[in-house]
Design a protein around this motif. Structure first.
Motif, PDB file in Angstrom:
ATOM      1  N   ARG A   1       0.834  -1.204   0.000  1.00  0.00           N
ATOM      2  CA  ARG A   1       0.000   0.000   0.000  1.00  0.00           C
ATOM      3  C   ARG A   1       0.866   1.250   0.000  1.00  0.00           C
ATOM      4  NH1 ARG A   1      -3.443   0.230   4.931  1.00  0.00           N
ATOM      5  NH2 ARG A   1      -4.146   2.176   3.950  1.00  0.00           N
ATOM      6  N   GLN A   2       1.935   1.212   0.761  1.00  0.00           N
ATOM      7  CA  GLN A   2       2.845   2.361   0.799  1.00  0.00           C
ATOM      8  C   GLN A   2       3.413   2.631  -0.593  1.00  0.00           C
ATOM      9  OE1 GLN A   2       3.799   5.011   2.104  1.00  0.00           O
ATOM     10  NE2 GLN A   2       5.547   4.766   3.490  1.00  0.00           N
ATOM     11  N   GLU A   3       3.746   1.574  -1.293  1.00  0.00           N
ATOM     12  CA  GLU A   3       4.344   1.713  -2.628  1.00  0.00           C
ATOM     13  C   GLU A   3       3.320   2.192  -3.651  1.00  0.00           C
ATOM     14  OE1 GLU A   3       6.961  -0.959  -5.834  1.00  0.00           O
ATOM     15  OE2 GLU A   3       6.081  -1.901  -4.054  1.00  0.00           O
ATOM     16  N   SER A   4       2.093   1.668  -3.572  1.00  0.00           N
ATOM     17  CA  SER A   4       1.105   1.964  -4.617  1.00  0.00           C
ATOM     18  C   SER A   4       0.258   3.197  -4.318  1.00  0.00           C
ATOM     19  CB  SER A   4       0.181   0.758  -4.819  1.00  0.00           C
ATOM     20  OG  SER A   4      -0.539   0.473  -3.627  1.00  0.00           O
ATOM     21  N   GLU A   5      -0.029   3.437  -3.010  1.00  0.00           N
ATOM     22  CA  GLU A   5      -0.950   4.510  -2.660  1.00  0.00           C
ATOM     23  C   GLU A   5      -0.294   5.621  -1.855  1.00  0.00           C
ATOM     24  OE1 GLU A   5      -4.112   2.732  -0.444  1.00  0.00           O
ATOM     25  OE2 GLU A   5      -4.240   0.988  -1.769  1.00  0.00           O
ATOM     26  N   GLY A   6       0.695   5.258  -1.045  1.00  0.00           N
ATOM     27  CA  GLY A   6       1.256   6.234  -0.126  1.00  0.00           C
ATOM     28  C   GLY A   6       0.263   6.560   0.977  1.00  0.00           C
ATOM     29  N   GLY A   7       0.473   7.653   1.650  1.00  0.00           N
ATOM     30  CA  GLY A   7      -0.413   8.047   2.729  1.00  0.00           C
ATOM     31  C   GLY A   7       0.085   9.327   3.363  1.00  0.00           C
ATOM     32  N   THR A   8      -0.689   9.827   4.319  1.00  0.00           N
ATOM     33  CA  THR A   8      -0.364  11.112   4.924  1.00  0.00           C
ATOM     34  C   THR A   8      -0.050  11.010   6.415  1.00  0.00           C
ATOM     35  OG1 THR A   8      -2.718  11.516   5.350  1.00  0.00           O
ATOM     36  CG2 THR A   8      -1.807  12.341   3.265  1.00  0.00           C
ATOM     37  N   ASP A   9       0.007   9.795   6.945  1.00  0.00           N
ATOM     38  CA  ASP A   9       0.292   9.605   8.371  1.00  0.00           C
ATOM     39  C   ASP A   9       1.804   9.666   8.585  1.00  0.00           C
ATOM     40  OD1 ASP A   9       0.652   8.792  10.987  1.00  0.00           O
ATOM     41  OD2 ASP A   9      -0.814   7.179  10.886  1.00  0.00           O
TER      42      ASP A   9
END
Length: 409
Positions: free
Chosen positions: A382-390
């Motif tokens: 998920r980190q690789e495909s979507e990333g995130g803001t946390d």
């Protein structure tokens, strides 16, 4: 004898789950609910060749037990022995033309180095058989005085029939016990024994071999099983939470040790759970010193492999499973480590709160490390495909993987 330095275990938010784990004695899962201090005894090495991947897999399993307990905010009282005098050690020293004491010290030092590199949490007490002899002799004398031991040509044997609970750990029939006794250090064919599987408690001195003062027993050295019993009773007492080791220790070692302790104390059982790790094979056969098909942790480290990758290779297999070490197993672990480190190197990412609970759930259910790894894999994807803001997520993942799996990212 000293152990090895402890790596720091990061604190995590929330609290872990009580551990459900497979108990060999009952044949099913049991929920362990220790008091404020959880007690565990894990059988250590005979230091004539340290540390192959089979050893590492076993100690990795019981390292996870400790980490689950620590996550429940308990303390852990962990004891491990070193069988620093025994026939295999003496035979290897004679073969190689070296002093048996020097060989034991050398291999024990290498074992410590490997455990440190793999971030295995050290025992509180790390006790050699030789230093335990003053405590072993009185136990053998007591078993003799209770009528549970007998002499045969100067050697002292334990009578398994003196324990009404004998057989309650392994649940093997007499034929299987006799076969395994012969394969695993016993002498079932020796004439004069009351029962073929009766184990030796005290070996009378042999010419050219080390011996110690045995008081009324005469000079000699201890048998294998009574060594661990003396150490465990001295430091943990009866009814401790987990007796651990490889699956090849269920019989005779843990069976015999339980009977020794139960007759000595009149209490049952010696341990609340008997937990056994599977065997690691190479080229289709179990890794063993006798077969010479060993992959040593120290050699893989010298080849430049990150110890964290070695640990991930071990964690990729359920602790109770028998599995085979291959180049692909190691390469998969190296790739996983690279992927995880890339994921946590970013400044933010998807929330990791649920991931911490997934890892806890997996480990609390019979140490399901492969499920825990899969959960981290999904977060990294998920980190690789979507990333995130946390902004706290990468740090939380790093701490969780370290605290619960012992892997430094």
């Amino acid at each position: 004898m000293h152990a090895w330095p402890a790596s720091e275990v990061p604190a995590l938010p929330g609290q872990g789950r009580d551990l459900r784990i497979h108990d060999t004695a009952t044949g099913g899962l049991v929920t362990l609910q220790p008091g404020p201090v959880a007690r565990i005894y894990v059988c250590g090495i005979t230091p004539y060749d340290a540390t192959h991947m089979g050893h590492a897999a076993t100690y990795n399993a019981f390292d996870l037990v400790q980490r689950v307990w620590l996550d429940t905010k308990r303390q852990v009282h962990y004891v491990q022995n070193v069988t620093d005098v025994d026939d295999p050690l003496l035979e290897r020293a004679e073969r190689d033309g070296v002093d048996w004491v020097a060989l034991a010290e050398k291999e024990t030092a290498l074992f410590r180095e490997d455990m440190t590199a793999l971030r295995m949490l050290p025992p509180r007490e790390y006790i050699g058989a030789v230093e335990a002899i003053p405590g072993i002799v009185p136990l053998v004398e007591r078993l003799r005085d209770l009528g549970a031991a007998y002499e045969l040509e100067g050697d002292v044997y334990f009578s398994v029939e003196s324990d009404p609970h004998f057989g309650s750990v392994s649940h093997l029939d007499a034929a299987a016990m006799r076969l395994l006794s012969a394969e695993r250090g016993g002498d079932p064919d020796r004439p004069g024994k009351k029962n073929p599987v009766d184990p030796m408690l005290w070996m009378a001195a042999r010419e050219g071999e080390p011996s110690w003062d045995g008081a009324s027993l005469g000079p000699g050295r201890p048998g294998w099983h009574i060594e661990c019993v003396a150490i465990a009773l001295d430091h943990l007492g009866m009814g401790f939470d987990v007796q651990g080791g490889g699956s090849d220790l269920a019989f005779p070692h843990h069976e015999m040790g339980a009977s020794h302790a139960q007759v000595l104390t009149g209490e049952f059982p010696m341990a609340k759970a008997y937990v056994h790790a599977g065997m690691v094979a190479l080229h289709g056969e179990k890794m063993s010193k006798s077969k010479g098909n060993l992959v040593f942790v120290s050699q893989v480290r010298r080849d430049g492999v990150d110890p964290a990758a070695i640990r991930l290779a071990l964690l990729a297999h359920h602790y109770r499973a028998d599995w085979e070490w291959t180049d692909q197993v190691l390469q998969d672990a190296v790739d996983r480590l690279t992927h995880w480190r890339a994921a946590v190197s970013r400044p933010d990412g998807p929330s990791a709160d649920a991931l911490v609970e997934e890892i806890r759930d997996a480990l609390s259910h019979d140490l399901d490390a492969p499920a825990a790894l899969a959960a981290v894999d999904r977060w990294a994807e998920r980190q690789e495909s979507e990333g995130g803001t946390d902004t706290g997520a990468p740090g939380l993942v790093t701490r969780a993987v370290d605290a619960l799996l012992g892997v430094a990212l």
